[in-house]
Design an enzyme around this catalytic site. Sequence first.
Site, PDB file in Angstrom:
ATOM      1  N   GLY A 149       1.381  -1.019  -0.491  1.00  0.00           N
ATOM      2  CA  GLY A 149       0.052  -0.038  -0.314  1.00  0.00           C
ATOM      3  C   GLY A 149       0.931   1.428  -0.448  1.00  0.00           C
ATOM      4  N   CYS A 150       0.483   2.322  -0.465  1.00  0.00           N
ATOM      5  CA  CYS A 150       1.192   3.692  -0.883  1.00  0.00           C
ATOM      6  C   CYS A 150       1.286   4.460   0.409  1.00  0.00           C
ATOM      7  CB  CYS A 150      -0.089   4.533  -1.106  1.00  0.00           C
ATOM      8  SG  CYS A 150      -1.474   4.938  -0.313  1.00  0.00           S
TER       9      CYS A 150
END
Length: 346
Positions: A149-150
């Site tokens: 995920g970012c």
Amino acid sequence: MSKVKVGVIGASGFVGAELTKLLLHHPNVQLMGVSSVNHIGESLSTIFPAFNGPLDQKFSDNETVISQSDVVFLCLPHGKSEALVKQCIELGKKVIDIGADFRLKDLEAYTEWYDVQVAYPELRESAVYGLPELNREQIIKAQLIANPGCYPTSILLGLYPAIKAGLIDPEKLIIDAKSGVTGAGKTLSEGTHFPIKNEGFNAYKVGSHRHTPEIEETIEKMGGGNINCSFVPHLLPVNRGILSTIYVDIKEGVTAEEIHEIYEAAYQAEPFVTVLKAGNLPDISHVTHSNQCHIGLTVDQRTNRLIIVSVIDNMQKGAAGQAVQNFNLMNGFLETEGLSMVAPSF
């Protein structure tokens, strides 16, 4: 060297379009097709006019993209990738899933946080968490990559050297992270309309963001133990970028100089992570449109706390760029191939 046949499933979203752009300019890629269930037969340029011209692509269906490709990228919401990944694996394809379906090994945690039932738990066991700075050797050998995920990318890169060296107490971990609105995806919500977001700045999903278990599980694998962190994400009125400020207590006797030396040593050979000189702090404008992560370190002597500031472009190192980095490793290319972008100077 012959080019690798590649396809993108879910290319009509922000991440899918960003990934397609990178792949079209990658010297070792032959882009065989892009798919979107809502736009079959239409041109990519009808959604993103920047693709007008010789690089434009027509959307096809998922089956066509899978059949024509040796490596398949999936850019889909959580719960939508699993069946397609199963199909790809059975056909002998390599897969990079940019969604959340395979990031967590803990099946119970995934079901609880994402409210999705898992049909093929064995796939989760075979998936490699695609953060190259931590798992490079496993990525090289993998058939299935779970692209991080970012938010976790910026946070975990910020924490990794300190946890690995045992400099901090990760049980007292506070994370304050801020993202540009592209992190919310292309589908509009009440909070992402321009008149509401412009000139605004707000926290959201406080204590309940789905990236929390991903952060905690990976910290445990780093050697930080079983922890519960306080993670508060915010939405910035900018298009791109994540800035994560991480507060953590330093163990007795650890100095600011020692911390900085350990970070520099940990990342000196990493092509996409830069530890700034002592006294300097990063800015998201310095990494936008690049696959770079910049890290700044400050020790608050009064509280004996290390404050880590880590910035990335959520669309690049936080998603599409990191996916290409993983692709390069899986296929024996230079890790930096197709990722030489530098942030705009102004």
